[in-house]
Write an enzyme that holds these catalytic residues in place. Structure first.
Site, PDB file in Angstrom:
ATOM      1  N   CYS A 155     -18.915  20.869   7.156  1.00  0.00           N
ATOM      2  CA  CYS A 155     -18.191  20.162   6.096  1.00  0.00           C
ATOM      3  C   CYS A 155     -17.237  19.129   6.671  1.00  0.00           C
ATOM      4  CB  CYS A 155     -17.446  21.150   5.195  1.00  0.00           C
ATOM      5  SG  CYS A 155     -16.366  22.244   6.086  1.00  0.00           S
ATOM      6  N   CYS A 212     -12.438  26.705   3.223  1.00  0.00           N
ATOM      7  CA  CYS A 212     -11.299  25.938   3.760  1.00  0.00           C
ATOM      8  C   CYS A 212     -10.121  26.859   4.053  1.00  0.00           C
ATOM      9  CB  CYS A 212     -10.860  24.863   2.764  1.00  0.00           C
ATOM     10  SG  CYS A 212     -12.110  23.599   2.492  1.00  0.00           S
ATOM     11  N   CYS A 227     -10.949  17.715   3.375  1.00  0.00           N
ATOM     12  CA  CYS A 227     -10.847  17.524   1.934  1.00  0.00           C
ATOM     13  C   CYS A 227      -9.521  18.066   1.388  1.00  0.00           C
ATOM     14  CB  CYS A 227     -12.009  18.231   1.247  1.00  0.00           C
ATOM     15  SG  CYS A 227     -11.950  20.011   1.463  1.00  0.00           S
ATOM     16  N   ASP A 251     -14.425  19.509   8.258  1.00  0.00           N
ATOM     17  CA  ASP A 251     -12.998  19.817   8.249  1.00  0.00           C
ATOM     18  C   ASP A 251     -12.536  20.235   9.640  1.00  0.00           C
ATOM     19  OD1 ASP A 251     -12.654  19.436   5.458  1.00  0.00           O
ATOM     20  OD2 ASP A 251     -13.456  21.430   5.071  1.00  0.00           O
TER      21      ASP A 251
END
Length: 145
Positions: free
Chosen positions: A35, A104, A60, A37
């Site tokens: 993703c 996350c 994000c 991150d």
């Protein structure tokens, strides 16, 4: 667009503890290539208390909000308390995350543990490896690698 709670939006638009600590006692960097991150957490420790904590997160809204909330939750706390931080606690403190974004919060938990591990390693402090092992994804609907 995913629906975010007011707390997520607040921590995303006004993140707490952003930056880096030049003479950090421990630095934890984790990332999820899938993703994109990347989180870096810096801690200052005095007498077993996390006196300061900063983060840099590339990711994000959920990743930034999770990092911000995690730093707020461990600042001023004993290291043992920081090690108890779970992604579930971060999600609850943020009043929830969309299911596809729960990973996350796992990154935030892992970054905190990585920073503590770095601090322990630098200072030759013995620890049980399982104490610093990520608990894995609680309430995750996505595979986390």
């Amino acid at each position: 667009m995913a629906l975010y709670s007011e707390k997520v939006m607040d921590h995303f638009t006004n993140p707490r503890n952003v930056g880096k600590i030049e003479d950090a006692d421990g630095i934890g960097e984790v990332g999820n290539a899938q993703c994109g991150d990347i989180m870096k957490i810096y801690i200052k420790v005095k007498d077993d208390i996390i006196t300061d904590v900063k983060f840099n997160t590339f990711g994000c809204a959920s990743a930034i909000a999770s990092s911000s909330m995690a730093t707020e939750m461990i600042k001023g706390q004993p290291i043992s308390k920081a090690l108890e931080l779970s992604n579930k606690a971060v999600v609850e403190a943020l009043d929830g995350l969309p299911p596809v974004k729960v990973h996350c919060s796992v990154l935030a938990e892992e970054a905190v543990k990585a920073a503590v591990k770095d601090y322990y390693d630098k200072n030759g402090i013995f620890y049980e490896p399982e104490l610093l092992a990520p608990k894995g994804c609680v309430d995750c609907h996505v595979e986390h690698h």
